[in-house]
Scaffold this active site. Structure first.
Site, PDB file in Angstrom:
ATOM      1  CB  CYS A   2      28.973  42.000  39.554  1.00 35.69           C
ATOM      2  SG  CYS A   2      28.927  42.914  41.150  1.00 35.69           S
ATOM      3  NE  ARG A  27      33.085  38.592  37.343  1.00 36.97           N
ATOM      4  CZ  ARG A  27      34.542  38.884  36.896  1.00 36.97           C
ATOM      5  NH1 ARG A  27      34.948  38.077  36.123  1.00 36.97           N
ATOM      6  NH2 ARG A  27      34.840  40.120  36.915  1.00 36.97           N
ATOM      7  CG  ASN A 100      32.034  43.535  37.442  1.00 33.07           C
ATOM      8  OD1 ASN A 100      32.331  43.698  38.812  1.00 33.07           O
ATOM      9  ND2 ASN A 100      33.268  42.944  36.619  1.00 33.07           N
ATOM     10  CD  GLU A 482      46.629  28.031  48.307  1.00 32.79           C
ATOM     11  OE1 GLU A 482      46.694  29.095  48.680  1.00 32.79           O
ATOM     12  OE2 GLU A 482      45.893  27.704  47.534  1.00 32.79           O
ATOM     13  CD  GLU A 489      39.917  30.694  49.655  1.00 33.20           C
ATOM     14  OE1 GLU A 489      40.140  31.419  48.826  1.00 33.20           O
ATOM     15  OE2 GLU A 489      40.531  29.612  49.137  1.00 33.20           O
ATOM     16  CE  LYS A 605      38.392  30.916  40.119  1.00 32.91           C
ATOM     17  NZ  LYS A 605      39.087  30.096  40.955  1.00 32.91           N
TER      18      LYS A 605
END
Ligand code: G6P
Length: 610
Positions: A2, A27, A100, A482, A489, A605
């Site tokens: 968070c 985040r 968080n 990747e 993603e 992230k």
């Protein structure tokens, strides 16, 4: 996971909190909330959904407190609904807490608090903290937070305000990040540096087991026993503009386009060359420590793991050592052989990934030497490592890692060359040559970026596909992983990266006329074998998309549905050059599918939970 933000000063807090949350939304974006103190009452607003839902809810409200805390959530305990959004309150609604991290033993506290008569209104672990502070509050908020945190297990960065202590914010942390920004007659705190950049570059990183009392004109840092700690601020030289979109529609595309500069800044920022020697700044190992290394583990998660996989392949060209690559969450519980002659290289752009940190902790218990490769100054990973190699990407806001990956590849190439040179397994001339190749990468990336339209054309052809395969060998296999990761993603298309030689042991069964298969091809990675694999896909009517170095091979045009030719270079440059068009491909497919590229669903992230 968070994002947290807070302000105390002379300005209205709400706009500052909202602006901070906007910078932190990467985040977590399941819900958002703020709390301020106006007069002697606590004002709270919180909403499920993206930040915009909170902004709409605040509407024209004129809350004008000059102190406040804000939170952007990535749900762990409790679904993303309004009442699980932070801040959480005590029974009397006089104390507000944001958090968080995860409180592991919250259930036992919840039961005892309920037995005392505390009433809970959410399903979160965090809410116990509000009730614990309430339990101990006798007019001294700092003391109440200190007592409330006793016995708490897990990861947390918390901030607390109370209507009856209207001039201060108490923050505390263990494991999750918390940085304090010092302004003129005002103080901020946040989970992330970029959120504070518009206001100050003078920052103090709180360490684990520490807390701080923030007032508009004073800061007091203590440990959890109350002992005062002196700490000087660090000047952060990130440019606040790099945390903005600057005319790009998405952070991700902007960050893809920043790669020439980021790679070049990483080369000059972490290395230098003189007297026929490559030097690495802040790499603190002695000659003896380097010579005594018997084995190396590269540990990381997600995209950073792929950087580690590339490093292993590349380093084996010139560093005769046993080199392993381990997933952070597996390494932690595994039995890999570690002793004082083991070098562990932990790769994490955020420097906060819980699984990677836990792996490092295990390595340290076994007395290994730990080097951190990270993009964040003062991160938890930096603090527990023996040496640091920093990437100079600047802030990366898009959730899908792009420029932090290519700068990790750059830093790892430099580190491998450095270790080989210090151990005498590579000549200075060869190091010099490899550095020259590395220094050419930024302009080669620029050439690739100038051809973005070619990638858009490929994306337009294939964005309806429901599955993709990415195949490559050797040094390019991690780049296939990747490429597939980027696509899944941000576009939510199922994509698998596979070593091309393994295709015949399973994935070949998936191939039909609807399946796009991306091949990464190079003379440096078993060219003829991959070509044979391409034939096998073609024979099964798969749609072949080839990324290959420019060369005279007329078969390629015959085999490929689409072909994107890359500049020829050497092994050290290969992974970076192949990465850039794959990032663009994922980006443009996602745009065509209309997904939220910068904030894809369910992701965050920085992953500070295990
Ligand atoms: C998350 C991010 C990924 C990142 C991974 C590891 O999953 O969404 O982009 O690669 O964490 O993060 P780190 O900060 O350790 O590199």
């Amino acid at each position: 996971m968070c994002g947290i933000i807070g302000y105390v000063g002379a300005r209205p807090a709400v706009p500052l909190l909202i602006e901070g949350l906007r910078r932190l939304e990467y985040r977590g974006y399941d819900s958002a909330g703020i709390a301020t103190i106006e007069g002697n009452s606590l004002k709270v607003a919180r909403r499920a959904g993206k930040l915009q839902a909170l902004i709409t809810a605040l509407g024209e409200s004129d809350i004008c407190g000059q102190i406040g805390i804000g939170h952007s959530r990535w749900a762990t305990h409790g679904e993303p609904i309004d009442r699980n959004a932070h801040p959480h309150l005590d029974c009397r609604k006089r104390i507000a807490v944001i958090h968080n991290g995860i409180i592991e033993n919250y259930l036992s506290f919840k039961e005892s608090l309920q037995a005392e008569g505390h009433r809970f209104s959410s399903q979160t672990d965090t809410e116990i903290l509000a009730h614990l502070v309430e339990r101990f509050y006798r007019g001294d908020l700092e003391e109440a937070v200190r007592l409330g945190l006793q016995g708490i297990k897990g990861a947390f960065a918390i901030a607390v305000i109370a209507a009856d202590s209207p001039e201060e914010i108490i923050v505390a942390k263990t494991a999750s990040p918390l940085v304090i920004g010092l302004g003129n007659g005002e103080i901020f705190f946040s989970s992330d540096v970029p959120a504070l950049l518009p206001h100050t570059r003078q920052m103090i990183f709180l360490h684990d087991g520490e807390m701080a009392r923030l007032r508009k004109d004073s800061l007091k840092i203590t440990d959890l026993t109350g002992k005062e700690i002196e700490r000087q601020p660090i000047h952060i030289d990130w440019d606040p503009l790099t945390a903005q979109k600057e005319g790009f529609k998405h952070f991700m595309r902007k960050e893809i386009h920043e790669q020439p500069q980021a790679v070049s800044a990483t080369i000059s920022g972490c290395s230098s060359w003189d007297n026929y020697h490559l030097h690495l700044k802040e790499f603190n190992l002695t000659e003896q420590q380097i010579n005594e290394i018997t084995n190396i583990y590269l540990i990381a998660c997600g995209t950073s793991l792929h950087a580690g996989m590339v490093a292993k392949q590349l380093w084996e060209d010139f560093l005769p050592l046993r080199i392993g690559v381990e997933i952070g969450s597996e390494f932690r519980y595994g039995n890999s052989y570690i002793d004082e002659d083991t070098l562990v290289i932990a790769i994490s752009q955020s420097g906060e990934t819980a699984d990677t940190l836990a792996g490092v902790q295990r390595a340290k218990e076994k007395k290994a030497t730990v080097i951190a490769i990270t993009n964040i100054v003062g991160s938890a990973l930096e603090r527990i490592s023996d040496g640091i190699i920093r990437t100079f990407s600047g802030p990366e806001i898009g959730v899908a890692a792009t420029k932090t990956f290519t700068t990790q590849l750059t830093a790892l190439a430099l580190l491998g060359l450095y270790l080989a040179q210090r151990r005498g397994s590579i000549s200075p001339q060869e190091v010099r040559h490899q550095l020259t190749v590395l220094s050419q990468i930024p302009s080669l990336i620029t050439q690739l970026l100038d051809r973005e339209k070619e990638i858009v054309a490929i994306a337009e052809k294939f964005y309806h596909a429901s599955d993709f395969l990415y195949l490559a060998r050797g040094l390019l296999y991690p780049i296939a992983l990747e490429g597939a990761l980027k696509l899944k993603e941000i576009s939510y298309i199922h994509a698998e990266g596979y070593p091309a030689g393994e295709m015949k042991h399973g994935p070949i069964a998936l191939i039909d006329e609807k399946m796009p298969v991306v091949f990464l091809l190079s003379r440096h990675t078993a060219y003829d074998k991959v070509l044979a694999n391409i034939q096998e896909v073609k024979a099964r009517k798969g749609k072949v998309i080839i990324f290959a170095e420019r060369e005279e091979d007329h078969q390629l045009n015959r085999l490929a549905e689409d072909i994107f030719l890359l500049p020829t270079s050497e092994r050290v440059a290969l992974p970076i050059l192949h990465t850039v068009p794959l990032q663009l491909l994922a980006y443009h497919i996602a745009i065509l599918r209309g997904t939220d590229v910068d904030q894809p669903r369910n992701l965050a992230k920085t992953v500070t939970v295990e």
